[in-house]
Design a protein around this motif. Structure first.
Motif, PDB file in Angstrom:
ATOM      1  N   THR A  12     -16.986 124.164 -36.297  1.00 55.00           N
ATOM      2  CA  THR A  12     -15.953 125.129 -36.005  1.00 55.00           C
ATOM      3  C   THR A  12     -16.185 126.254 -35.106  1.00 55.00           C
ATOM      4  O   THR A  12     -17.262 127.019 -34.946  1.00 55.00           O
ATOM      5  CB  THR A  12     -15.971 125.942 -37.407  1.00 55.00           C
ATOM      6  N   ALA A  13     -15.280 126.232 -33.984  1.00 58.76           N
ATOM      7  CA  ALA A  13     -15.504 127.126 -32.783  1.00 58.76           C
ATOM      8  C   ALA A  13     -14.382 128.007 -32.502  1.00 58.76           C
ATOM      9  O   ALA A  13     -14.123 128.191 -31.230  1.00 58.76           O
ATOM     10  CB  ALA A  13     -16.013 126.195 -31.670  1.00 58.76           C
ATOM     11  N   GLY A  14     -13.749 128.247 -33.558  1.00 56.98           N
ATOM     12  CA  GLY A  14     -12.569 128.989 -33.149  1.00 56.98           C
ATOM     13  C   GLY A  14     -12.458 130.549 -33.109  1.00 56.98           C
ATOM     14  O   GLY A  14     -11.600 131.194 -32.968  1.00 56.98           O
ATOM     15  N   GLY A  15     -13.893 131.063 -33.362  1.00 55.16           N
ATOM     16  CA  GLY A  15     -13.892 132.518 -33.473  1.00 55.16           C
ATOM     17  C   GLY A  15     -13.717 133.282 -32.297  1.00 55.16           C
ATOM     18  O   GLY A  15     -14.061 132.555 -30.945  1.00 55.16           O
ATOM     19  N   VAL A  16     -13.101 134.353 -32.254  1.00 51.69           N
ATOM     20  CA  VAL A  16     -12.910 135.230 -30.854  1.00 51.69           C
ATOM     21  C   VAL A  16     -14.081 136.074 -30.786  1.00 51.69           C
ATOM     22  O   VAL A  16     -14.357 136.831 -29.676  1.00 51.69           O
ATOM     23  CB  VAL A  16     -11.425 135.895 -30.848  1.00 51.69           C
ATOM     24  N   GLY A  17     -14.841 136.475 -31.488  1.00 48.29           N
ATOM     25  CA  GLY A  17     -15.948 137.580 -31.452  1.00 48.29           C
ATOM     26  C   GLY A  17     -15.805 138.836 -31.239  1.00 48.29           C
ATOM     27  O   GLY A  17     -16.227 139.708 -30.516  1.00 48.29           O
ATOM     28  N   GLU A  18     -14.768 139.235 -32.041  1.00 49.38           N
ATOM     29  CA  GLU A  18     -14.308 140.915 -31.885  1.00 49.38           C
ATOM     30  C   GLU A  18     -15.590 141.778 -32.001  1.00 49.38           C
ATOM     31  O   GLU A  18     -15.540 142.815 -31.284  1.00 49.38           O
ATOM     32  CB  GLU A  18     -13.264 141.281 -32.854  1.00 49.38           C
ATOM     33  N   ARG A  19     -16.395 141.372 -32.937  1.00 51.63           N
ATOM     34  CA  ARG A  19     -17.515 142.292 -33.214  1.00 51.63           C
ATOM     35  C   ARG A  19     -18.699 142.142 -32.114  1.00 51.63           C
ATOM     36  O   ARG A  19     -19.513 143.130 -32.249  1.00 51.63           O
ATOM     37  CB  ARG A  19     -18.051 142.048 -34.526  1.00 51.63           C
ATOM     38  N   PHE A  20     -18.743 141.130 -31.414  1.00 53.90           N
ATOM     39  CA  PHE A  20     -19.642 141.014 -30.197  1.00 53.90           C
ATOM     40  C   PHE A  20     -19.401 141.563 -29.075  1.00 53.90           C
ATOM     41  O   PHE A  20     -20.310 142.110 -28.346  1.00 53.90           O
ATOM     42  CB  PHE A  20     -19.713 139.439 -29.980  1.00 53.90           C
ATOM     43  N   GLY A  21     -18.035 141.837 -28.883  1.00 56.39           N
ATOM     44  CA  GLY A  21     -17.767 142.592 -27.859  1.00 56.39           C
ATOM     45  C   GLY A  21     -17.714 141.992 -26.131  1.00 56.39           C
ATOM     46  O   GLY A  21     -18.190 142.593 -25.090  1.00 56.39           O
ATOM     47  N   SER A  22     -17.904 140.605 -26.280  1.00 51.32           N
ATOM     48  CA  SER A  22     -18.057 139.949 -25.022  1.00 51.32           C
ATOM     49  C   SER A  22     -16.632 139.689 -24.447  1.00 51.32           C
ATOM     50  O   SER A  22     -15.510 139.648 -25.149  1.00 51.32           O
ATOM     51  CB  SER A  22     -18.868 138.689 -25.166  1.00 51.32           C
ATOM     52  N   SER A  23     -16.426 139.262 -23.088  1.00 46.66           N
ATOM     53  CA  SER A  23     -15.325 139.015 -22.224  1.00 46.66           C
ATOM     54  C   SER A  23     -14.746 137.608 -22.768  1.00 46.66           C
ATOM     55  O   SER A  23     -13.884 137.091 -22.666  1.00 46.66           O
ATOM     56  CB  SER A  23     -15.307 138.911 -20.902  1.00 46.66           C
ATOM     57  N   VAL A  24     -15.830 136.810 -23.378  1.00 45.29           N
ATOM     58  CA  VAL A  24     -15.664 135.481 -24.059  1.00 45.29           C
ATOM     59  C   VAL A  24     -16.020 135.422 -25.320  1.00 45.29           C
ATOM     60  O   VAL A  24     -16.838 136.038 -25.881  1.00 45.29           O
ATOM     61  CB  VAL A  24     -16.286 134.394 -23.046  1.00 45.29           C
ATOM     62  N   ARG A  34     -27.414 128.277 -20.860  1.00 45.11           N
ATOM     63  CA  ARG A  34     -26.728 127.353 -21.565  1.00 45.11           C
ATOM     64  C   ARG A  34     -25.534 128.239 -22.566  1.00 45.11           C
ATOM     65  O   ARG A  34     -26.228 129.090 -23.416  1.00 45.11           O
ATOM     66  CB  ARG A  34     -27.477 126.458 -22.147  1.00 45.11           C
ATOM     67  N   GLN A  35     -24.598 127.766 -22.971  1.00 43.31           N
ATOM     68  CA  GLN A  35     -23.771 127.992 -23.742  1.00 43.31           C
ATOM     69  C   GLN A  35     -24.163 128.049 -25.105  1.00 43.31           C
ATOM     70  O   GLN A  35     -25.122 126.977 -25.700  1.00 43.31           O
ATOM     71  CB  GLN A  35     -22.277 127.456 -23.740  1.00 43.31           C
ATOM     72  N   VAL A  36     -24.060 129.056 -25.914  1.00 41.49           N
ATOM     73  CA  VAL A  36     -24.404 128.799 -27.560  1.00 41.49           C
ATOM     74  C   VAL A  36     -24.007 127.739 -28.136  1.00 41.49           C
ATOM     75  O   VAL A  36     -24.821 127.005 -28.763  1.00 41.49           O
ATOM     76  CB  VAL A  36     -23.990 130.053 -28.175  1.00 41.49           C
ATOM     77  N   ILE A  37     -22.850 127.111 -27.802  1.00 44.74           N
ATOM     78  CA  ILE A  37     -22.234 126.012 -28.553  1.00 44.74           C
ATOM     79  C   ILE A  37     -22.976 124.839 -27.937  1.00 44.74           C
ATOM     80  O   ILE A  37     -23.144 123.505 -28.749  1.00 44.74           O
ATOM     81  CB  ILE A  37     -20.760 125.855 -28.264  1.00 44.74           C
ATOM     82  N   SER A  38     -23.739 124.715 -26.757  1.00 44.18           N
ATOM     83  CA  SER A  38     -24.233 123.533 -26.422  1.00 44.18           C
ATOM     84  C   SER A  38     -25.605 123.257 -27.489  1.00 44.18           C
ATOM     85  O   SER A  38     -25.980 122.062 -27.447  1.00 44.18           O
ATOM     86  CB  SER A  38     -24.966 123.735 -24.848  1.00 44.18           C
ATOM     87  N   TYR A  39     -26.280 124.287 -27.763  1.00 40.07           N
ATOM     88  CA  TYR A  39     -27.285 123.855 -28.460  1.00 40.07           C
ATOM     89  C   TYR A  39     -26.736 123.212 -29.862  1.00 40.07           C
ATOM     90  O   TYR A  39     -27.626 122.515 -30.422  1.00 40.07           O
ATOM     91  CB  TYR A  39     -27.976 125.404 -28.690  1.00 40.07           C
ATOM     92  N   VAL A  40     -25.666 123.765 -30.493  1.00 39.57           N
ATOM     93  CA  VAL A  40     -25.138 123.233 -31.567  1.00 39.57           C
ATOM     94  C   VAL A  40     -24.716 121.935 -31.425  1.00 39.57           C
ATOM     95  O   VAL A  40     -25.222 120.965 -32.274  1.00 39.57           O
ATOM     96  CB  VAL A  40     -24.126 123.834 -32.151  1.00 39.57           C
ATOM     97  N   ILE A  41     -24.116 121.637 -30.392  1.00 42.42           N
ATOM     98  CA  ILE A  41     -23.534 120.114 -30.052  1.00 42.42           C
ATOM     99  C   ILE A  41     -24.902 119.425 -29.724  1.00 42.42           C
ATOM    100  O   ILE A  41     -24.994 118.233 -30.460  1.00 42.42           O
ATOM    101  CB  ILE A  41     -22.675 120.066 -28.793  1.00 42.42           C
ATOM    102  N   ASP A  42     -25.772 119.699 -29.050  1.00 40.39           N
ATOM    103  CA  ASP A  42     -27.192 118.891 -29.037  1.00 40.39           C
ATOM    104  C   ASP A  42     -27.942 118.413 -30.310  1.00 40.39           C
ATOM    105  O   ASP A  42     -28.323 117.548 -30.528  1.00 40.39           O
ATOM    106  CB  ASP A  42     -28.046 119.603 -28.141  1.00 40.39           C
ATOM    107  N   ALA A  43     -27.742 119.439 -31.200  1.00 31.98           N
ATOM    108  CA  ALA A  43     -28.548 119.239 -32.494  1.00 31.98           C
ATOM    109  C   ALA A  43     -27.458 118.323 -33.198  1.00 31.98           C
ATOM    110  O   ALA A  43     -28.203 117.229 -33.933  1.00 31.98           O
ATOM    111  CB  ALA A  43     -28.642 120.397 -33.210  1.00 31.98           C
ATOM    112  N   CYS A  44     -26.151 118.368 -32.979  1.00 30.33           N
ATOM    113  CA  CYS A  44     -25.522 117.257 -33.867  1.00 30.33           C
ATOM    114  C   CYS A  44     -25.506 115.995 -33.196  1.00 30.33           C
ATOM    115  O   CYS A  44     -25.667 115.067 -34.105  1.00 30.33           O
ATOM    116  CB  CYS A  44     -23.861 117.706 -33.836  1.00 30.33           C
TER     117      CYS A  44
END
Length: 217
Positions: A12-24, A34-44
């Motif tokens: 699940t990767a639909g979050g917008v990260g309002e509390r994180f305060g990033s431009s992405v 490396r993108q955060v999601i890349s670590y998750v995908i590699d583990a999968c």
């Protein structure tokens, strides 16, 4: 995704990260280049039991995800439960899924060995979730004394008999944990032995997560 796929991982990767305060969104923030999601995908991808991986994300990131990681993608929704429902619908249409493991795109320390253990536990149970005992003192409005031993927290990864969760999961449910939407008679395994997979919520979480990933190297 093929019609013959039985064991599916949904990220699940639909979050917008309002509390994180990033431009992405925070799942696309970088840790050590490396993108955060890349670590998750590699583990999968290191799972020995998964047949395929589906990422449920905003359409603007679909081309990037398929090009960089070679995963199936479908559109997320404005809320997490809508995102999960969209993913379940896609899986039902494109595979013969029997076992589903759900992973959060902002928990980059997740491990493939736990994903595989959850797939295996589904041979005996209808659903599996990471559970964690509460170690801080617990309070409740209107009640002076609360026994924390009666409570625990739940988080991903989580796993399901696909037909069961697909049948009962509602996108408009106010419940925040998918397992809570299953019938109370469901055979649920709470795994208290999983390492705590820190969720990237605030910028200050980055340093701790980076330290964990560095130690693993």
């Amino acid at each position: 995704m093929k019609q013959t796929d039985k064991n599916v991982i949904m990220i699940t990767a639909g979050g917008v990260g309002e509390r994180f305060g990033s431009s992405v969104p925070k799942q696309y923030v970088e840790i050590d280049g490396r993108q955060v999601i890349s670590y998750v995908i590699d583990a999968c991808k290191r799972s020995t039991l998964a047949d395929t991986i589906l990422v449920v994300a905003h359409p603007k990131y679909h081309d990037e995800l398929t090009a960089a990681y070679g995963v199936d993608v479908t559109a997320s929704g404005p809320e997490l439960n809508v995102t999960k429902r969209n993913g379940l619908d896609y899986i039902r249409r494109h595979s013969d899924c029997e076992k589903l493991v759900v992973v959060d795109a902002v928990r980059p320390t997740v491990e493939s060995r736990v994903i595989d253990r959850f797939f295996t536990l589904l041979d005996q149970y209808d659903a599996v979730a990471c559970a964690r005992k509460i170690t801080d003192s617990l309070g409740r409005y209107g009640e002076w004394i609360v026994n924390r031993e009666e409570y625990y927290t739940l988080s991903t990864p989580e796993a399901f008999n696909f037909s069961l969760i697909d049948r009962h999961f509602k996108a408009d449910s106010p419940l925040t944990e998918s397992i809570q939407q299953l019938p109370e008679t469901s055979r649920v395994y709470l795994d208290f032995d999983v390492p705590y997979y820190d969720k990237l919520t605030y910028p200050e979480d980055l340093a701790k997560i980076q330290s964990i990933l560095s130690r693993r190297k």
